[in-house]
Enzyme design. Sequence first.
Site, PDB file in Angstrom:
ATOM      1  N   CYS A 239      83.629  63.400  66.125  1.00 49.84           N
ATOM      2  CA  CYS A 239      83.820  63.885  64.755  1.00 49.84           C
ATOM      3  C   CYS A 239      84.215  65.365  64.769  1.00 49.84           C
ATOM      4  O   CYS A 239      85.276  65.714  65.264  1.00 49.84           O
ATOM      5  CB  CYS A 239      82.587  63.603  63.911  1.00 49.84           C
TER       6      CYS A 239
ATOM      7  N   HIS B 133      82.460  57.988  64.271  1.00 46.76           N
ATOM      8  CA  HIS B 133      81.133  58.103  64.886  1.00 46.76           C
ATOM      9  C   HIS B 133      80.841  56.833  65.682  1.00 46.76           C
ATOM     10  O   HIS B 133      80.402  55.834  65.117  1.00 46.76           O
ATOM     11  CB  HIS B 133      80.057  58.287  63.801  1.00 46.76           C
TER      12      HIS B 133
ATOM     13  N   GLU C  55      78.410  56.249  67.573  1.00 46.05           N
ATOM     14  CA  GLU C  55      76.970  55.957  67.529  1.00 46.05           C
ATOM     15  C   GLU C  55      76.564  55.222  66.255  1.00 46.05           C
ATOM     16  O   GLU C  55      75.452  54.708  66.152  1.00 46.05           O
ATOM     17  CB  GLU C  55      76.160  57.253  67.689  1.00 46.05           C
TER      18      GLU C  55
END
Length: 196
Positions: A77, A177, A179
Site C-alpha cells: 500500500c 493489502h 494481508e
Amino acid sequence: MKLVIIDTACANLSSVKFAFDRLGYVAEITSDLNKIKAADKLILPGVGTAVAAMKNLQERGLIEVIRNLTQPVLGICLGMQLMTAFSEEGKVNTLNLMPSQTVLIPDTGLPLPHMGWNNVRYVEGCPLFDGIEQNSHFYFVHSYAVSPNDNTIATCHYGVDFSAAIAKGNFYGVQFHPERSGKNGALLLRNFVEKI
C-alpha cells in the site's frame, strides 16, 4: 529465513505479522538497522500519509538503509508508493527506488478512497503472482496511485488504470493489502517468501 517487517510507525503492522504467522513464517517487526540489514526478506508496510511515513523513516535513519538494501523487499500500500520518486500527497520526495510518481486518483465520478475488492491483471510469468488466477480480487484502500509505467507488473481499473503492483530489481510493491485479501493475498505473501 530472517523475515523482517520494517517498523515505519505508520502501519497496521500486527495484521501483516499475523498474515505471515498464519502461513507458518516468523516475521519480526523492527526498526533496528542491523536487523534490517541482516534480513533475508523484508516487508515495507504503510498506512496514512506519505509525509508522515517519510518523516518517520528519516527520524529512524532508515531512508538510506532501505535504498541500499540488496535483498528482496515487498512494499504494501503506502509502502509501495514510497518506492516511487515523488508523492503528490503532501508534495514530498519519496525513496526514489523507481522513477514513477504517486498521484491522486483522477475524479471519474467514483468515490475516493478506492475501498474494497477489485480485480488485478498481472504480467504473465511474474513469480509474485504464481498460482493466482488472472483477474483475481484483492482488497484496496487508497486515494493515491501510481500510473502504469515501465515498472508495472500488474494493473487494476478504478475509473482509470493504475499500477496494482510494481517491481524493479529486488524491490517489489503492491497497492492492495495482501494481508486482507484472503487466499490470493496469502498465496502472494507465500510466493514472496519462497519464490522471489
